[in-house]
Design an enzyme around this catalytic site. Structure first.
Site, PDB file in Angstrom:
ATOM      1  NE  ARG A   1       0.221   1.510   3.351  1.00 35.36           N
ATOM      2  CZ  ARG A   1       1.136   2.418   3.514  1.00 35.36           C
ATOM      3  NH1 ARG A   1       2.426   2.087   3.540  1.00 35.36           N
ATOM      4  NH2 ARG A   1       0.840   3.685   3.661  1.00 35.36           N
ATOM      5  N   GLY A   2       0.268   2.406  -0.150  1.00 38.43           N
ATOM      6  CA  GLY A   2       1.048   3.634  -0.315  1.00 38.43           C
ATOM      7  C   GLY A   2       1.183   3.892  -1.815  1.00 38.43           C
ATOM      8  CB  ALA A   3       0.583   6.961  -3.791  1.00 35.91           C
TER       9      ALA A   3
ATOM     10  NE  ARG B   1      -6.070   0.924  -1.669  1.00 35.33           N
ATOM     11  CZ  ARG B   1      -5.442   1.470  -0.637  1.00 35.33           C
ATOM     12  NH1 ARG B   1      -4.149   1.281  -0.464  1.00 35.33           N
ATOM     13  NH2 ARG B   1      -6.103   2.217   0.233  1.00 35.33           N
TER      14      ARG B   1
ATOM     15  CD  GLN C   1      -3.087   2.996   6.759  1.00 35.32           C
ATOM     16  OE1 GLN C   1      -3.665   3.479   7.744  1.00 35.32           O
ATOM     17  NE2 GLN C   1      -3.710   2.813   5.610  1.00 35.32           N
TER      18      GLN C   1
ATOM     19  CG  ASP D   1      -2.803   8.065  -1.820  1.00 35.52           C
ATOM     20  OD1 ASP D   1      -2.730   8.566  -0.688  1.00 35.52           O
ATOM     21  OD2 ASP D   1      -2.509   6.885  -2.078  1.00 35.52           O
TER      22      ASP D   1
ATOM     23  CG  ASN E   1      -2.187  11.791   2.306  1.00 37.26           C
ATOM     24  OD1 ASN E   1      -1.687  10.853   1.688  1.00 37.26           O
ATOM     25  ND2 ASN E   1      -1.816  12.073   3.542  1.00 37.26           N
ATOM     26  CE  LYS E   2      -5.089   5.943   4.214  1.00 37.31           C
ATOM     27  NZ  LYS E   2      -6.088   5.112   3.485  1.00 37.31           N
TER      28      LYS E   2
HETATM   29  O1  MRU Z   1      -4.455   3.342   2.213  1.00 36.95           O
HETATM   30  P1  MRU Z   1      -2.980   3.525   2.095  1.00 36.95           P
HETATM   31  O2  MRU Z   1      -2.213   2.974   3.257  1.00 36.95           O
HETATM   32  O3  MRU Z   1      -2.448   3.031   0.771  1.00 36.95           O
HETATM   33  O4  MRU Z   1      -2.791   5.075   2.114  1.00 36.95           O
HETATM   34  C1  MRU Z   1      -1.520   5.622   2.009  1.00 36.95           C
HETATM   35  C2  MRU Z   1      -1.512   7.081   2.194  1.00 36.95           C
HETATM   36  O5  MRU Z   1      -2.514   7.715   2.336  1.00 36.95           O
HETATM   37  C3  MRU Z   1      -0.195   7.751   2.089  1.00 36.95           C
HETATM   38  O6  MRU Z   1      -0.153   8.880   2.891  1.00 36.95           O
HETATM   39  C4  MRU Z   1      -0.066   8.157   0.636  1.00 36.95           C
HETATM   40  O7  MRU Z   1      -0.046   7.020  -0.206  1.00 36.95           O
HETATM   41  C5  MRU Z   1       1.012   9.060   0.367  1.00 36.95           C
HETATM   42  S1  MRU Z   1       2.618   8.360   0.500  1.00 36.95           S
HETATM   43  C6  MRU Z   1       2.783   7.342  -0.834  1.00 36.95           C
END
Ligand code: MRU
Length: 393
Positions: free
Chosen positions: A68-70, A111, A216, A257, A268-269
């Protein structure tokens, strides 16, 4: 056991059971045509590398948040497209092209909010188109996926170089979710300035928002910072406003993201928007750090960003391992992962996974080419890598 990170060395150092080793969050095993991933759902309690054997498994790994993470899902998508292309048997370019289209759509649908997977697969797709034969296209696709992963790494290092200047010794920095090396191939975006400042000898303290519902911040960012020996505390998401009001936060650093190149809006999250509102209220600088693959040059409004809604169980419950807490709370088997119901049994939940922060709440966007006001991204679009018909959905 020493845990040194240096921006000059290549891979992040993880110590597992006393042994320090370098890893990438995402990598490719050519001979087995497999994508290798750190299994993030088990962290911080167990460190394990898993391999996906075909593009459907790779798409599932993204959907289920094994990775996970962009940036990390961007690299995984790039490798997944190359993996799917390499699995094609035959010489007919048209059949190959239809197969690649299926792989692309399957991975894209895993996603929806992050734009990095689409940008990454567009780059792989474009490289494949320059090949004459199926075999050439397969080789070019994998080379482009490797290049995307290497570029992600280089971009994060550059973010660190530009962002480190924002950090002074003695600062207390708030971060949300995980925008660290686990969220990328390596280094991280929001964490890159921290690691570069640490390498320059600066001393600072990080507060990790827990980041419910999937935690996270508590699980991943806190583990990563511990690996890097950066002093930190995990805080409940609800505590950020209190700490700001008491003057205990000097800077906010988050990832993203999807940043709209036309408007400067930052997806973002979930909870990032609330942190940005609080930071603005207290006059605390708020920065988002991104590689160029996170910029969407096409969408004209944040309202059009597809916001992923995840399963309600993530909100209604919590998971972790059984543990002995310092407060004395104890359970029997510390090795077992547990899911527990927290909410009222008959209640349902909503679970939007991301939100959008407007540009007026953002002090700056830290990119590999420098720090920009969010509304200035469009003016600087050529140095930020926008090509006609290029990145974006
Ligand atoms: O749902 P996730 O864990 O994939 O979300 C990740 C985030 O929101 C990060 O802050 C985001 O991807 C930026 S860092 C790559």
């Amino acid at each position: 056991m020493p845990q040194r990170f240096s921006v000059a060395t290549n891979f992040v150092n993880v110590t597992v059971r006393g042994r320090a080793r370098h890893y990438r969050t995402v990598s490719f095993d050519g001979p087995h045509n497999a994508v290798r991933l750190i299994e993030q759902r088990l962290l911080p309690h167990q460190f394990k590398i898993v391999a996906t054997k075909n593009f459907r498994e790779t798409a599932d790994a993204i959907r289920l948040m094994v990775v996970r993470g962009a940036g990390a899902i961007g690299a995984t998508a790039a490798y997944g497209l190359a993996q799917g292309a390499r699995a094609f048997r035959g010489r007919d370019p048209e059949k190959f092209s239809r197969h690649v289209e299926t792989v692309f759509r399957t991975i894209q649908s895993a996603r929806p909010t992050a734009v990095d997977p689409v940008n990454a697969m567009n780059a792989v797709h474009a490289a494949m188109r320059t090949g004459g034969t199926v075999e050439e296209k397969q080789a070019l696709g994998l080379a482009a996926a490797e290049e995307f992963a290497n570029e992600d790494f280089r971009h994060c290092q550059e973010i660190g170089r530009h962002g480190a200047g924002l950090i002074r010794s003695g600062m207390r920095i708030l971060t949300h979710c995980n925008a660290g090396w686990l969220a990328f191939v390596d280094v991280g975006s929001a964490t890159a300035p921290l690691y570069a400042a640490q390498a320059a000898g600066k001393k600072f303290h990080v507060f990790c928002d827990e980041t419910r519902p999937r935690s996270q911040g508590a699980m991943l960012t806190a583990w990563e910072l511990a690996q890097q020996k950066i002093p930190h505390h995990v805080i409940a998401d609800n505590a950020a406003g209190h700490l700001m009001q008491r003057g205990e936060i000097d800077l906010v650093l988050v990832g993203s993201d999807r940043v709209l190149g036309r408007t400067g809006e930052v997806a973002n999250k979930i909870g990032t928007y609330a942190v940005a509102v609080l930071a603005a209220r207290h006059g605390i600088p708020f920065y988002a750090a991104i590689p160029l693959s996170t910029i969407d040059w096409n969408l004209k409004s944040g309202l059009r960003i597809p916001i992923e809604e995840r399963h309600e169980d993530e909100v209604l419950g919590a998971w972790g391992v059984a543990s002995i807490f310092r407060s004395g709370l104890r359970t029997s088997n510390p090795a077992t992962h547990l899911c527990v119901r927290v909410a009222n049994p008959s209640s349902a939940a909503r679970n939007p996974a991301f939100d959008v922060t407007p540009p007026e709440l953002i002090t700056g966007i830290i990119t590999p080419t420098g720090i920009f006001k969010p509304r200035d991204l469009w003016r600087h679009r050529s140095e930020l890598g926008r090509t006609e018909g290029g990145h974006g959905q």
